[in-house]
Design an enzyme around this catalytic site. Structure first.
Site, PDB file in Angstrom:
ATOM      1  N   ILE A  51       0.966  -1.332  -0.115  1.00  0.00           N
ATOM      2  CA  ILE A  51      -0.247   0.181   0.180  1.00  0.00           C
ATOM      3  C   ILE A  51       1.049   0.862  -0.273  1.00  0.00           C
ATOM      4  O   ILE A  51       2.037   1.132   1.156  1.00  0.00           O
ATOM      5  CB  ILE A  51      -0.741  -0.262   0.949  1.00  0.00           C
ATOM      6  CG1 ILE A  51      -1.729   1.481   1.775  1.00  0.00           C
ATOM      7  CG2 ILE A  51       0.056  -0.366   2.636  1.00  0.00           C
ATOM      8  CD1 ILE A  51      -2.817   1.062   1.983  1.00  0.00           C
ATOM      9  N   SER A  52       0.624   2.412  -0.968  1.00  0.00           N
ATOM     10  CA  SER A  52       1.991   3.332  -1.222  1.00  0.00           C
ATOM     11  C   SER A  52       1.244   4.189   0.290  1.00  0.00           C
ATOM     12  O   SER A  52       0.985   3.862   1.129  1.00  0.00           O
ATOM     13  CB  SER A  52       1.322   4.157  -2.247  1.00  0.00           C
ATOM     14  OG  SER A  52       1.104   3.228  -3.309  1.00  0.00           O
TER      15      SER A  52
END
Ligand code: SAH
Length: 208
Positions: A51-52
């Site tokens: 997940i960024s």
């Protein structure tokens, strides 16, 4: 978390900081990493993907100039978090089509989005997003969360007039975030600076 993004200048529009304050990031983070949900770092979500980091999501949402009512294509749905933040920006009458190539991640993203209350605004599709998603084209905005060797041609073609596309372009380990704006048959490019994403794997991306 959002205060830090504002202080560092990743985010300046009030709508963007509000969207990021509204979406509960912990609902998109795996159980064992819950304690890290509001740290500004990428987190492992399984299948070798992440997940960024919040600052990257904030910066991308800010630069994509999202507004109420827009139709958005996301490539690389991952956990669904970035799609949820974009959904806050386009609601109630816009829509996000989020393409993810790994089935288990797409299934988890659908669940996460449902738990967070975004299932009406976001449709998760399992496909090779390097080819775009011709079924629902053209798109007002396209957001790519995986690194491509060059700007994928199908994504340019699926942009609406005046549409904007954000895509990390470069090598497998380091890229530049490129903003493309469509003006008729012209595509104007701007480099927004360095970034690090997992590779876009597919026909117009990298081989596995
Ligand atoms: N935006 C996500 C993070 C994305 S990580 C979030 O908020 O969690 C990048 C994702 O792109 C990974 O899940 C990876 O599986 C996916 N991906 C890589 N190549 C792809 C392709 N060709 N089509 C669709 N998804 C792809």
């Amino acid at each position: 978390m959002v205060k830090r993004l504002l202080e560092h200048g990743y985010v300046s529009r009030p709508e963007v900081s509000l969207a990021m304050e509204t979406v509960p990031r912990h609902l998109f983070v795996p159980q064992e990493l819950q304690a890290n949900s509001y740290q500004d770092s990428p987190l492992y979500i399984g299948e070798g993907q992440t997940i960024s980091a919040p600052h990257m999501v904030g910066m991308m949402v800010e630069n994509l100039d999202l507004r109420r009512g827009l139709k958005v294509l996301e490539i690389g749905g991952g956990s669904g978090y970035h799609a949820a933040v974009m959904a806050e920006m386009i609601r109630p009458d816009g829509h996000i089509y989020s393409v993810e190539r790994i089935e288990t991640l797409a299934a988890k993203a659908r669940r996460n989005l449902q738990d967070a209350g975004y299932s009406e605004l976001v449709t998760v599709i399992i496909a090779d997003g390097s080819k775009g998603l011709p079924e629902f084209a053209p798109y007002d905005r396209i957001s790519v969360a995986a690194a491509a060797p060059s700007v994928p041609e199908p994504l340019k073609e699926q942009l609406a007039e005046g549409g904007k596309l954000l895509v990390p372009v470069g090598g497998r380990w380091y890229q530049d975030l490129i903003l493309v704006v469509r003006k008729g048959n012209e595509f104007i490019q701007e480099n927004l600076g360095g970034c690090v994403f997992v590779p876009l794997v597919g026909e117009y991306g990298y081989r596995e």
